[in-house]
Structures are given as structure tokens and as C-alpha cells.
Design a protein around this motif. Structure first.
Motif, PDB file in Angstrom:
ATOM      1  N   CYS A   1      26.303  26.952  39.278  1.00 12.68           N
ATOM      2  CA  CYS A   1      25.463  26.734  40.467  1.00 12.68           C
ATOM      3  C   CYS A   1      25.045  25.270  40.544  1.00 12.68           C
ATOM      4  O   CYS A   1      25.090  24.662  41.626  1.00 12.68           O
TER       5      CYS A   1
ATOM      6  N   ARG B   1      26.105  22.536  43.456  1.00 15.60           N
ATOM      7  CA  ARG B   1      25.165  21.720  44.241  1.00 15.60           C
ATOM      8  C   ARG B   1      25.597  20.249  44.218  1.00 15.60           C
ATOM      9  O   ARG B   1      25.498  19.552  45.238  1.00 15.60           O
TER      10      ARG B   1
ATOM     11  N   ARG C   1      21.296  33.025  45.614  1.00 19.55           N
ATOM     12  CA  ARG C   1      21.434  32.868  44.169  1.00 19.55           C
ATOM     13  C   ARG C   1      20.170  33.361  43.470  1.00 19.55           C
ATOM     14  O   ARG C   1      20.236  34.083  42.462  1.00 19.55           O
TER      15      ARG C   1
ATOM     16  N   ASP D   1      20.996  28.988  48.086  1.00 21.52           N
ATOM     17  CA  ASP D   1      20.091  29.006  46.934  1.00 21.52           C
ATOM     18  C   ASP D   1      19.196  30.245  46.942  1.00 21.52           C
ATOM     19  O   ASP D   1      18.895  30.810  45.886  1.00 21.52           O
TER      20      ASP D   1
END
Length: 168
Positions: free
Chosen positions: A111, A115, A27, A24
Motif C-alpha cells: 500500500c 501511494r 484499505r 485509502d
């Protein structure tokens, strides 16, 4: 670009939390490198020896997220958002007629879906069989961190060449 709102990974988390938080973080780094730029700036090829653009990187990472998490790990029958090749390179890198808003929407959605896929696995050691190879969730998360980190280095150079903004 000095508005750093990334969440830094814990220095004492367990393996799963470490891997997912580092992913994360990577990202968020890509998003930060693109923040505040116009669509035209995101499409700009600023390195004379390269066709890379920030928008191309965002589109590429959307495809990579979809591929590893949805297609490989979750066995979904999905097509790539920008399929095929153009002049021998992946279509996602060809951004001349691309819509920046759409690209970021697809990337953010991938994304989020990634997750959810990660959350559906009980263990980092869970595996899937893909094209005759056993692939673990641990491998995919580690690979994705590497993929983002490499491309975030590219994004660093591109952003500096676009408007002089620097920073980790």
C-alpha cells in the motif's frame, strides 16, 4: 470492531484527492474488518460454500496492489509475494501455513509503495502501455476502489461469521 479510525473521503475534493482518499478508505476498511482477530481466526473458513478467509483477502490485496501499481504502472520487475496457483486458485488464498504478521506487513508495504507510485504521476490521465493496452492512472485507481469494495463485502460476511462483529 467498533473502533472506527478510518478517514472519510472529502465530499468536495478534486478527482485525484477523491480517488486516492476513497482507495485509502477502502484499505482502512479491510484493516478494520481484520482488527482484533487472532491468526487462527483470520485463517478460518467460516462460509461452508467458500474457501475465502480474511487472511486470504489480505494476501490477495497485497498481490493486487503489487501487480497494478508496481508491475503495471511502474514497470518494475517484481514477482508476486505468493506466486502460482494451488488447486486452480491463486496461492495467496491458501493460508493454512501462512503467517498473519508477514501477510499484513507485505500488504502495508505494498500500500505504501502504491501511494509512492501514484505520487510519481503528474496526472490521472497519465498512461502506460501494458500488454498492448493503454492503461491510465485514473483507471487503476478506480479499479482498485472497486476491487477493495467487493472484497470488503466478503470481509463483512466473514467477520460476522467469525465473532458476530458487524459494521460498515
Amino acid at each position: 470492531m467498533n473502533n472506527d479510525e478510518r478517514v472519510y473521503p472529502s465530499k468536495v475534493a478534486d478527482d485525484r484527492a477523491s480517488l486516492t482518499s476513497f482507495l485509502d478508505y477502502q484499505r482502512a476498511t479491510l484493516a478494520m474488518k481484520c482488527a482484533g482477530l487472532t491468526g487462527e481466526q483470520l485463517k478460518r473458513k467460516v462460509i461452508p460454500t467458500s474457501g475465502l478467509t480474511l487472511l486470504g483477502l489480505v494476501r490477495h490485496m497485497a498481490s493486487v496492489e503489487r501487480s497494478w501499481f508496481r508491475w503495471i504502472m511502474n514497470a518494475e520487475d517484481v514477482k508476486m509475494p505468493w506466486p502460482g496457483k494451488v488447486d486452480g486458485t491463486f496461492a495467496e488464498f491458501h493460508v493454512e501455513d501462512a503467517d498473519a504478521g508477514e501477510a499484513f506487513e507485505v500488504w502495508r508495504e505494498e500500500c505504501a509503495r502504491a501511494r509512492a507510485v501514484v505520487s510519481s504521476f503528474n496526472s490521472l490521465d497519465n498512461t502506460v502501455l501494458f500488454r498492448g493496452e493503454t492503461v491510465s492512472l485514473r483507471y487503476v485507481l478506480t479499479h482498485m476502489i472497486e476491487e477493495y469494495a467487493r472484497h470488503n463485502g466478503h470481509a463483512d460476511l466473514l467477520r460476522e461469521a467469525i465473532d458476530g462483529a458487524v459494521g460498515e
